[in-house]
Design a protein around this motif. Structure first.
Motif, PDB file in Angstrom:
ATOM      1  N   GLN A 161       0.832  -1.206   0.000  1.00 50.55           N
ATOM      2  CA  GLN A 161       0.000   0.000   0.000  1.00 50.55           C
ATOM      3  C   GLN A 161       0.870   1.262   0.000  1.00 50.55           C
ATOM      4  OE1 GLN A 161      -2.781   0.409   3.233  1.00 50.55           O
ATOM      5  NE2 GLN A 161      -3.736   2.195   2.317  1.00 50.55           N
ATOM      6  N   GLU A 162       1.924   1.277   0.817  1.00 51.95           N
ATOM      7  CA  GLU A 162       2.799   2.452   0.871  1.00 51.95           C
ATOM      8  C   GLU A 162       3.537   2.669  -0.453  1.00 51.95           C
ATOM      9  OE1 GLU A 162       3.890   2.178   5.636  1.00 51.95           O
ATOM     10  OE2 GLU A 162       5.504   2.004   4.169  1.00 51.95           O
ATOM     11  N   GLU A 163       4.080   1.606  -1.025  1.00 57.11           N
ATOM     12  CA  GLU A 163       4.909   1.750  -2.220  1.00 57.11           C
ATOM     13  C   GLU A 163       4.108   1.917  -3.501  1.00 57.11           C
ATOM     14  OE1 GLU A 163       8.716  -0.842  -0.582  1.00 57.11           O
ATOM     15  OE2 GLU A 163       7.508  -1.660  -2.209  1.00 57.11           O
ATOM     16  N   LEU A 164       2.990   1.182  -3.614  1.00 52.19           N
ATOM     17  CA  LEU A 164       2.226   1.167  -4.856  1.00 52.19           C
ATOM     18  C   LEU A 164       0.862   1.833  -4.750  1.00 52.19           C
ATOM     19  CD1 LEU A 164       3.006  -2.507  -5.947  1.00 52.19           C
ATOM     20  CD2 LEU A 164       4.171  -0.414  -6.667  1.00 52.19           C
ATOM     21  N   GLY A 165       0.422   2.149  -3.532  1.00 54.87           N
ATOM     22  CA  GLY A 165      -0.864   2.809  -3.343  1.00 54.87           C
ATOM     23  C   GLY A 165      -2.073   1.930  -3.579  1.00 54.87           C
ATOM     24  N   ILE A 166      -1.905   0.611  -3.504  1.00 55.35           N
ATOM     25  CA  ILE A 166      -3.015  -0.324  -3.737  1.00 55.35           C
ATOM     26  C   ILE A 166      -3.112  -1.321  -2.586  1.00 55.35           C
ATOM     27  CG2 ILE A 166      -3.027  -0.114  -6.260  1.00 55.35           C
ATOM     28  CD1 ILE A 166      -1.317  -2.692  -6.366  1.00 55.35           C
ATOM     29  N   LYS A 167      -4.294  -1.953  -2.479  1.00 54.43           N
ATOM     30  CA  LYS A 167      -4.536  -2.952  -1.430  1.00 54.43           C
ATOM     31  C   LYS A 167      -5.031  -4.266  -2.023  1.00 54.43           C
ATOM     32  CE  LYS A 167      -5.928   0.123   2.335  1.00 54.43           C
ATOM     33  NZ  LYS A 167      -7.015   0.389   3.299  1.00 54.43           N
ATOM     34  N   PRO A 168      -4.208  -4.932  -2.837  1.00 50.72           N
ATOM     35  CA  PRO A 168      -4.643  -6.218  -3.381  1.00 50.72           C
ATOM     36  C   PRO A 168      -4.551  -7.298  -2.319  1.00 50.72           C
ATOM     37  CG  PRO A 168      -2.408  -5.776  -4.050  1.00 50.72           C
ATOM     38  CD  PRO A 168      -2.883  -4.557  -3.298  1.00 50.72           C
ATOM     39  N   PRO A 169      -5.253  -8.414  -2.523  1.00 48.96           N
ATOM     40  CA  PRO A 169      -5.129  -9.515  -1.567  1.00 48.96           C
ATOM     41  C   PRO A 169      -3.722 -10.104  -1.616  1.00 48.96           C
ATOM     42  CG  PRO A 169      -6.523 -10.152  -3.430  1.00 48.96           C
ATOM     43  CD  PRO A 169      -6.193  -8.702  -3.606  1.00 48.96           C
ATOM     44  N   ILE A 170      -3.249 -10.529  -0.458  1.00 49.40           N
ATOM     45  CA  ILE A 170      -1.945 -11.177  -0.347  1.00 49.40           C
ATOM     46  C   ILE A 170      -2.207 -12.644  -0.035  1.00 49.40           C
ATOM     47  CG2 ILE A 170       0.272 -11.235   0.874  1.00 49.40           C
ATOM     48  CD1 ILE A 170      -0.205  -8.607  -0.689  1.00 49.40           C
ATOM     49  N   GLY A 171      -1.608 -13.515  -0.815  1.00 50.91           N
ATOM     50  CA  GLY A 171      -1.863 -14.947  -0.680  1.00 50.91           C
ATOM     51  C   GLY A 171      -0.892 -15.658   0.245  1.00 50.91           C
ATOM     52  N   ALA A 172      -0.678 -16.905  -0.069  1.00 54.50           N
ATOM     53  CA  ALA A 172       0.100 -17.819   0.774  1.00 54.50           C
ATOM     54  C   ALA A 172       1.583 -17.466   0.808  1.00 54.50           C
ATOM     55  CB  ALA A 172      -0.065 -19.246   0.263  1.00 54.50           C
ATOM     56  N   LEU A 173       2.230 -17.893   1.882  1.00 55.89           N
ATOM     57  CA  LEU A 173       3.669 -17.773   1.997  1.00 55.89           C
ATOM     58  C   LEU A 173       4.324 -18.742   1.022  1.00 55.89           C
ATOM     59  CD1 LEU A 173       6.209 -16.706   3.494  1.00 55.89           C
ATOM     60  CD2 LEU A 173       5.907 -18.631   5.082  1.00 55.89           C
ATOM     61  N   LEU A 174       5.231 -18.232   0.186  1.00 57.35           N
ATOM     62  CA  LEU A 174       5.954 -19.070  -0.763  1.00 57.35           C
ATOM     63  C   LEU A 174       7.323 -19.460  -0.232  1.00 57.35           C
ATOM     64  CD1 LEU A 174       5.124 -17.114  -4.039  1.00 57.35           C
ATOM     65  CD2 LEU A 174       4.129 -19.289  -3.276  1.00 57.35           C
ATOM     66  N   VAL A 175       8.018 -18.489   0.401  1.00 53.69           N
ATOM     67  CA  VAL A 175       9.398 -18.707   0.812  1.00 53.69           C
ATOM     68  C   VAL A 175       9.663 -18.047   2.153  1.00 53.69           C
ATOM     69  CG1 VAL A 175      11.773 -17.972   0.284  1.00 53.69           C
ATOM     70  CG2 VAL A 175      10.357 -18.954  -1.501  1.00 53.69           C
ATOM     71  N   ALA A 176      10.409 -18.748   2.998  1.00 51.85           N
ATOM     72  CA  ALA A 176      11.025 -18.163   4.192  1.00 51.85           C
ATOM     73  C   ALA A 176      12.518 -18.402   4.021  1.00 51.85           C
ATOM     74  CB  ALA A 176      10.510 -18.822   5.459  1.00 51.85           C
ATOM     75  N   ASP A 177      13.300 -17.320   4.035  1.00 53.25           N
ATOM     76  CA  ASP A 177      14.727 -17.404   3.735  1.00 53.25           C
ATOM     77  C   ASP A 177      15.539 -16.834   4.890  1.00 53.25           C
ATOM     78  OD1 ASP A 177      17.192 -17.613   2.444  1.00 53.25           O
ATOM     79  OD2 ASP A 177      16.765 -16.063   0.955  1.00 53.25           O
ATOM     80  N   TRP A 178      16.391 -17.685   5.489  1.00 51.85           N
ATOM     81  CA  TRP A 178      17.324 -17.233   6.528  1.00 51.85           C
ATOM     82  C   TRP A 178      18.539 -16.701   5.793  1.00 51.85           C
ATOM     83  CZ3 TRP A 178      17.453 -15.762  11.290  1.00 51.85           C
ATOM     84  CH2 TRP A 178      18.664 -15.671  11.975  1.00 51.85           C
ATOM     85  N   ALA A 179      18.764 -15.393   5.893  1.00 50.45           N
ATOM     86  CA  ALA A 179      19.793 -14.771   5.060  1.00 50.45           C
ATOM     87  C   ALA A 179      20.611 -13.741   5.824  1.00 50.45           C
ATOM     88  CB  ALA A 179      19.133 -14.127   3.844  1.00 50.45           C
ATOM     89  N   PRO A 180      21.474 -14.196   6.732  1.00 57.98           N
ATOM     90  CA  PRO A 180      22.335 -13.232   7.411  1.00 57.98           C
ATOM     91  C   PRO A 180      23.360 -12.652   6.442  1.00 57.98           C
ATOM     92  CG  PRO A 180      22.915 -15.465   8.050  1.00 57.98           C
ATOM     93  CD  PRO A 180      21.705 -15.561   7.165  1.00 57.98           C
ATOM     94  N   ALA A 181      23.705 -11.402   6.670  1.00 58.84           N
ATOM     95  CA  ALA A 181      24.731 -10.735   5.865  1.00 58.84           C
ATOM     96  C   ALA A 181      25.699 -10.057   6.820  1.00 58.84           C
ATOM     97  CB  ALA A 181      24.085  -9.716   4.932  1.00 58.84           C
ATOM     98  N   ALA A 182      26.982 -10.194   6.556  1.00 59.16           N
ATOM     99  CA  ALA A 182      28.000  -9.657   7.460  1.00 59.16           C
ATOM    100  C   ALA A 182      27.809  -8.167   7.724  1.00 59.16           C
ATOM    101  CB  ALA A 182      29.389  -9.914   6.882  1.00 59.16           C
ATOM    102  N   ASP A 183      27.428  -7.418   6.702  1.00 61.19           N
ATOM    103  CA  ASP A 183      27.280  -5.968   6.864  1.00 61.19           C
ATOM    104  C   ASP A 183      25.892  -5.535   7.331  1.00 61.19           C
ATOM    105  OD1 ASP A 183      26.279  -6.831   4.406  1.00 61.19           O
ATOM    106  OD2 ASP A 183      26.637  -4.889   3.451  1.00 61.19           O
ATOM    107  N   GLU A 184      24.914  -6.428   7.281  1.00 57.71           N
ATOM    108  CA  GLU A 184      23.543  -6.053   7.631  1.00 57.71           C
ATOM    109  C   GLU A 184      22.958  -6.849   8.791  1.00 57.71           C
ATOM    110  OE1 GLU A 184      21.286  -6.414   4.043  1.00 57.71           O
ATOM    111  OE2 GLU A 184      22.364  -4.801   3.052  1.00 57.71           O
TER     112      GLU A 184
END
Length: 156
Positions: free
Chosen positions: A61-84
């Motif tokens: 909604q913030e980025e695109l100004g729309i409120k479409p339905p959000i469906g199922a979770l496709l991916v959960a990714d554990w992604a540590p980064a040294a700098d972040e």
């Protein structure tokens, strides 16, 4: 003698949610953030007290100004980064973005410089490698109607 606090060794991951939207031709919606180079999925960080799904809806909604339905979770990714630091990244299925939503997209100029639908075959050339791996895994998960767990964008 002071006992060690085991909580000091716990991960303190930041969480972020993105959404995979498609057009009628099966192309993927990518946004071009104004604050960093390249393309990205619509989405962003989960705020305190928010669920990953709520964050995905709010960010779209913030980025695109729309409120479409959000469906199922496709991916959960554990992604540590040294700098972040440690991150847990979620990708949700937005499905085909209906014309009523596509026609109403209004970009938040402070965050998003542009958007476009792209052929999934171009993912490796459009996205940074770790995001490209995550998006390709999300496409696979969607085709198999399941959720995938990843580490650094790689299925485990």
């Amino acid at each position: 003698m002071t006992q060690p606090n085991p909580a000091e060794s716990f991960a303190s991951a930041r969480a972020a949610s993105g959404v995979l939207f498609f057009d009628a031709e099966g192309r993927i919606l990518l946004v071009r953030p104004s604050y960093k180079p390249g393309w990205d999925l619509p989405g962003g960080y989960v705020e305190s007290g928010e669920t990953p799904t709520q964050a995905a809806m709010r960010e779209v909604q913030e980025e695109l100004g729309i409120k479409p339905p959000i469906g199922a979770l496709l991916v959960a990714d554990w992604a540590p980064a040294a700098d972040e630091g440690d991150k847990l990244l979620f990708v949700f299925d937005g499905g085909e973005l209906a014309s009523e939503h596509r026609d109403r997209i209004e970009l938040e100029a402070a965050e998003i410089a542009g958007y476009a639908f792209h052929d999934p075959e171009l993912i490796d050339t459009l996205l940074i490698p770790r995001l490209a791996r995550r998006v390709k895994a999300a496409l696979l998960a969607r085709s198999q109607d399941r959720t995938l767990y990843l580490e650094h964008g790689e299925p485990k």
